[in-house]
Design a protein around this motif. Structure first.
Motif, PDB file in Angstrom:
ATOM      1  N   ALA A 143       0.836  -1.206   0.000  1.00  0.00           N
ATOM      2  CA  ALA A 143       0.000   0.000   0.000  1.00  0.00           C
ATOM      3  C   ALA A 143       0.868   1.251   0.000  1.00  0.00           C
ATOM      4  O   ALA A 143       0.597   2.219  -0.721  1.00  0.00           O
ATOM      5  CB  ALA A 143      -0.925  -0.004   1.218  1.00  0.00           C
ATOM      6  N   PHE A 156      -7.500   4.867  -0.078  1.00  0.00           N
ATOM      7  CA  PHE A 156      -8.447   4.327   0.904  1.00  0.00           C
ATOM      8  C   PHE A 156      -9.892   4.474   0.419  1.00  0.00           C
ATOM      9  O   PHE A 156     -10.732   3.603   0.670  1.00  0.00           O
ATOM     10  CB  PHE A 156      -8.259   5.016   2.247  1.00  0.00           C
ATOM     11  CG  PHE A 156      -6.946   4.715   2.904  1.00  0.00           C
ATOM     12  CD1 PHE A 156      -6.583   3.404   3.183  1.00  0.00           C
ATOM     13  CD2 PHE A 156      -6.056   5.723   3.235  1.00  0.00           C
ATOM     14  CE1 PHE A 156      -5.362   3.104   3.779  1.00  0.00           C
ATOM     15  CE2 PHE A 156      -4.842   5.433   3.839  1.00  0.00           C
ATOM     16  CZ  PHE A 156      -4.489   4.122   4.107  1.00  0.00           C
ATOM     17  N   TYR A 158     -10.851   4.406  -2.730  1.00  0.00           N
ATOM     18  CA  TYR A 158     -11.043   3.397  -3.772  1.00  0.00           C
ATOM     19  C   TYR A 158     -11.226   2.004  -3.160  1.00  0.00           C
ATOM     20  O   TYR A 158     -12.035   1.203  -3.645  1.00  0.00           O
ATOM     21  CB  TYR A 158      -9.850   3.373  -4.721  1.00  0.00           C
ATOM     22  CG  TYR A 158      -9.696   4.629  -5.554  1.00  0.00           C
ATOM     23  CD1 TYR A 158     -10.750   5.518  -5.731  1.00  0.00           C
ATOM     24  CD2 TYR A 158      -8.480   4.932  -6.168  1.00  0.00           C
ATOM     25  CE1 TYR A 158     -10.608   6.665  -6.483  1.00  0.00           C
ATOM     26  CE2 TYR A 158      -8.328   6.083  -6.933  1.00  0.00           C
ATOM     27  CZ  TYR A 158      -9.397   6.947  -7.086  1.00  0.00           C
ATOM     28  OH  TYR A 158      -9.248   8.073  -7.839  1.00  0.00           O
ATOM     29  N   LEU A 159     -10.484   1.714  -2.089  1.00  0.00           N
ATOM     30  CA  LEU A 159     -10.629   0.410  -1.428  1.00  0.00           C
ATOM     31  C   LEU A 159     -12.011   0.267  -0.803  1.00  0.00           C
ATOM     32  O   LEU A 159     -12.548  -0.849  -0.717  1.00  0.00           O
ATOM     33  CB  LEU A 159      -9.550   0.234  -0.360  1.00  0.00           C
ATOM     34  CG  LEU A 159      -8.125  -0.071  -0.828  1.00  0.00           C
ATOM     35  CD1 LEU A 159      -7.232  -0.360   0.370  1.00  0.00           C
ATOM     36  CD2 LEU A 159      -8.106  -1.258  -1.792  1.00  0.00           C
ATOM     37  N   HIS A 160     -12.564   1.367  -0.350  1.00  0.00           N
ATOM     38  CA  HIS A 160     -13.904   1.329   0.242  1.00  0.00           C
ATOM     39  C   HIS A 160     -14.938   0.894  -0.792  1.00  0.00           C
ATOM     40  O   HIS A 160     -15.960   0.308  -0.443  1.00  0.00           O
ATOM     41  CB  HIS A 160     -14.254   2.713   0.800  1.00  0.00           C
ATOM     42  CG  HIS A 160     -15.538   2.743   1.570  1.00  0.00           C
ATOM     43  ND1 HIS A 160     -15.682   2.115   2.796  1.00  0.00           N
ATOM     44  CD2 HIS A 160     -16.751   3.300   1.282  1.00  0.00           C
ATOM     45  CE1 HIS A 160     -16.916   2.295   3.228  1.00  0.00           C
ATOM     46  NE2 HIS A 160     -17.586   3.010   2.339  1.00  0.00           N
ATOM     47  N   ALA A 162     -14.171  -1.200  -3.556  1.00  0.00           N
ATOM     48  CA  ALA A 162     -13.225  -2.038  -4.293  1.00  0.00           C
ATOM     49  C   ALA A 162     -13.808  -2.649  -5.563  1.00  0.00           C
ATOM     50  O   ALA A 162     -13.087  -2.890  -6.532  1.00  0.00           O
ATOM     51  CB  ALA A 162     -12.706  -3.159  -3.384  1.00  0.00           C
ATOM     52  N   HIS A 165     -12.968  -0.622  -8.438  1.00  0.00           N
ATOM     53  CA  HIS A 165     -11.537  -0.363  -8.665  1.00  0.00           C
ATOM     54  C   HIS A 165     -10.764  -1.681  -8.565  1.00  0.00           C
ATOM     55  O   HIS A 165      -9.856  -1.834  -7.746  1.00  0.00           O
ATOM     56  CB  HIS A 165     -11.012   0.650  -7.647  1.00  0.00           C
ATOM     57  CG  HIS A 165     -11.698   1.981  -7.711  1.00  0.00           C
ATOM     58  ND1 HIS A 165     -12.837   2.269  -6.991  1.00  0.00           N
ATOM     59  CD2 HIS A 165     -11.433   3.093  -8.450  1.00  0.00           C
ATOM     60  CE1 HIS A 165     -13.227   3.499  -7.255  1.00  0.00           C
ATOM     61  NE2 HIS A 165     -12.404   4.020  -8.137  1.00  0.00           N
ATOM     62  N   LEU A 169      -7.013  -2.923  -6.842  1.00  0.00           N
ATOM     63  CA  LEU A 169      -6.977  -4.027  -5.885  1.00  0.00           C
ATOM     64  C   LEU A 169      -6.046  -5.136  -6.364  1.00  0.00           C
ATOM     65  O   LEU A 169      -5.262  -5.696  -5.573  1.00  0.00           O
ATOM     66  CB  LEU A 169      -8.390  -4.573  -5.683  1.00  0.00           C
ATOM     67  CG  LEU A 169      -8.572  -5.652  -4.609  1.00  0.00           C
ATOM     68  CD1 LEU A 169      -8.224  -5.097  -3.231  1.00  0.00           C
ATOM     69  CD2 LEU A 169      -9.998  -6.187  -4.615  1.00  0.00           C
ATOM     70  N   TRP A 172      -2.394  -4.049  -5.916  1.00  0.00           N
ATOM     71  CA  TRP A 172      -2.026  -4.060  -4.498  1.00  0.00           C
ATOM     72  C   TRP A 172      -1.752  -5.479  -4.008  1.00  0.00           C
ATOM     73  O   TRP A 172      -0.709  -5.749  -3.393  1.00  0.00           O
ATOM     74  CB  TRP A 172      -3.153  -3.403  -3.701  1.00  0.00           C
ATOM     75  CG  TRP A 172      -2.920  -3.356  -2.215  1.00  0.00           C
ATOM     76  CD1 TRP A 172      -1.749  -3.083  -1.567  1.00  0.00           C
ATOM     77  CD2 TRP A 172      -3.882  -3.607  -1.186  1.00  0.00           C
ATOM     78  NE1 TRP A 172      -1.912  -3.129  -0.213  1.00  0.00           N
ATOM     79  CE2 TRP A 172      -3.216  -3.445   0.063  1.00  0.00           C
ATOM     80  CE3 TRP A 172      -5.242  -3.922  -1.197  1.00  0.00           C
ATOM     81  CZ2 TRP A 172      -3.870  -3.609   1.272  1.00  0.00           C
ATOM     82  CZ3 TRP A 172      -5.890  -4.070   0.015  1.00  0.00           C
ATOM     83  CH2 TRP A 172      -5.215  -3.922   1.236  1.00  0.00           C
TER      84      TRP A 172
END
Length: 441
Positions: A143, A156, A158-160, A162, A165, A169, A172
């Motif tokens: 990360a 963060f 974008y991860l919320h 996912a 995105h 992911l 990462w």
């Protein structure tokens, strides 16, 4: 030699590793004028260098960045060998974290850090726990790497979400998986077989390059080219044949054989030898110095033709980059003509149309308009300023109008300068050259 002195290389490396880790981790969170020290964002089509935002169209500084990076590595290699590998390389730092801190100090899987030749056996639960902890750390490290391409707050966010995105992911998790494979399975084989730097380093070495060197004058000959001696045969040779330097080497070499491709300048062998020699009130037989300085028993010659040449070239590149960065424009403007060269109006006037791509590179909204350096040409469209949000781009159809000044039988091409500027802050402006075409009579 005292214990405090013989541990100096190890202590210095650990402190240096800690400083690098903290610096690299917190750097993406340091922002000035909403810009990072370094950011290469493909998502926002933007580059941040030294807390200054650049659009992808302003990538003229990137070559300077890469040239500076490589010249610095060449300079350091010529001066101090593979000092990058032993003191700054992420691979070395990650292996030290996993092997010396996690496996040895915390979980006690290894008895001590003095023997890196033998891999731990048994203790399946502890070994699995070490790998599990490293998997978590690998996700954090991956990360951290991604934050130099995607700003942390965006990352963060974008991860919320996912599911929208998936590429982010995938990148990462792929980087994290590689870190686990590299540190747990590949280990120092990466330095020996994968890293290209190990293959080119010897070309940059000379007799004044600082290296990890075993002193045959003091310690005696262990390798004579034909066979290896357990202990040197010379009278008065100090090497005891304990092989502490061999057991502690992370790349599994015997430094007493001379310079080898696998050596990463970690100097752990020097620390191990110093501990043994300390019992005889002698300094380590393995030193960090150049061949010439050891043979002639004098200081290392730092300033010589090769190092001075690299420094001069590096200074020239940095000055050039500074001058180029000073020419950064306060906004961006691209001008293209439409497929219709001109249009003749009933009143004998001529119109030329253009497509302007205008970008507001500032951190706040501004109103923009244009002006022409030729008073005989006026702007008929747009007839009023338009607003662009911070960082936004917009295509604008611009129509210029003028009385036909051409009396010849050929089209007349007139060179003009077009200025785009922020009406609410005139210092934000840019000028481009273009042409206005008058039709033949």
């Amino acid at each position: 030699m005292s214990k405090d002195v013989h541990l100096s290389y190890a202590k210095r490396r650990y402190i240096f590793f800690a400083c690098i880790t903290i610096f690299v981790f917190i750097l993406p969170f340091i922002r000035i004028n909403d810009a990072q020290l370094f950011l290469l964002s493909f998502d926002k089509s933007r580059v941040d260098l030294f807390f200054t935002k650049f659009d992808m169209q302003e990538l003229y500084l990137m070559p300077f960045l890469f040239i500076t990076l490589f010249l610095t590595i060449f300079f350091l290699t010529t001066l101090a060998g593979r000092v990058w590998c032993g003191w700054s390389c992420p691979q070395t730092i990650f292996r030290t974290l996993f092997r010396d801190l996690l496996q040895t100090k915390i979980l006690k899987i290894r008895k001590n850090i003095q023997n890196k030749q033998n891999e731990p056996q048994g203790q399946i639960f502890k070994r699995a726990l070490a790998v599990g902890i490293w998997c978590v750390l690998a996700l954090i490290i991956a990360a951290n790497f991604m934050w130099y391409f995607v700003p942390p707050l965006d990352f963060f966010a974008y991860l919320h979400d996912a599911s929208e995105h998936k590429i982010l992911l995938a990148f990462w998790l792929s980087i994290a998986a590689w870190l686990v494979y590299d540190v747990v399975i590949l280990k120092e084989n990466f330095c020996v077989y994968v890293c290209p730097y190990a293959r080119v380093q010897s070309v940059m070495f000379d007799s004044d390059t600082i290296q990890v060197i075993y002193s045959q004058k003091r310690g005696g000959v262990i390798y004579d080219g034909k066979e290896k001696f357990k202990k040197p045969k010379e009278e008065g040779a100090l090497c005891t044949g304990c092989e502490a330097c061999v057991r502690i080497c992370p790349t599994h070499i015997d430094i007493r054989k001379g310079m080898q491709l696998e050596c990463i300048n970690c100097l752990e062998c020097s620390d191990a030898c110093a501990k043994v020699m300390g019992h005889f009130n002698e300094s380590s037989l393995i030193e960090w110095r150049s061949i010439n300085s050891q043979n002639e028993n004098k200081k290392v010659k730092i300033f010589r033709f090769r190092t001075v040449a690299y420094l001069v070239i590096l200074c020239v590149v940095l000055v050039s980059a500074a001058l180029m960065s000073g020419k950064k424009e306060s906004m961006l403007l691209n001008i293209n003509r439409t497929s219709e060269l001109y249009k003749v109006l009933d009143q004998g006037e001529v119109e030329n149309s253009y497509v302007f791509l205008v970008q507001n590179t500032q951190s706040k909204d501004h109103k923009f308009y244009f002006e022409i350096d030729d008073k005989s040409i006026e702007i008929s469209r747009p007839n009023r300023p338009f607003t662009l949000k911070a960082g936004a781009k917009q295509k604008v159809i611009v129509t210029l109008k003028s009385k036909n000044e051409n009396t010849s039988e050929k089209d007349l091409l007139k060179h003009i300068n077009i200025k785009a500027y922020a009406t609410d802050e005139p210092t934000i402006s840019v000028q481009r050259a273009s042409t206005f075409i008058y039709p033949k009579r």
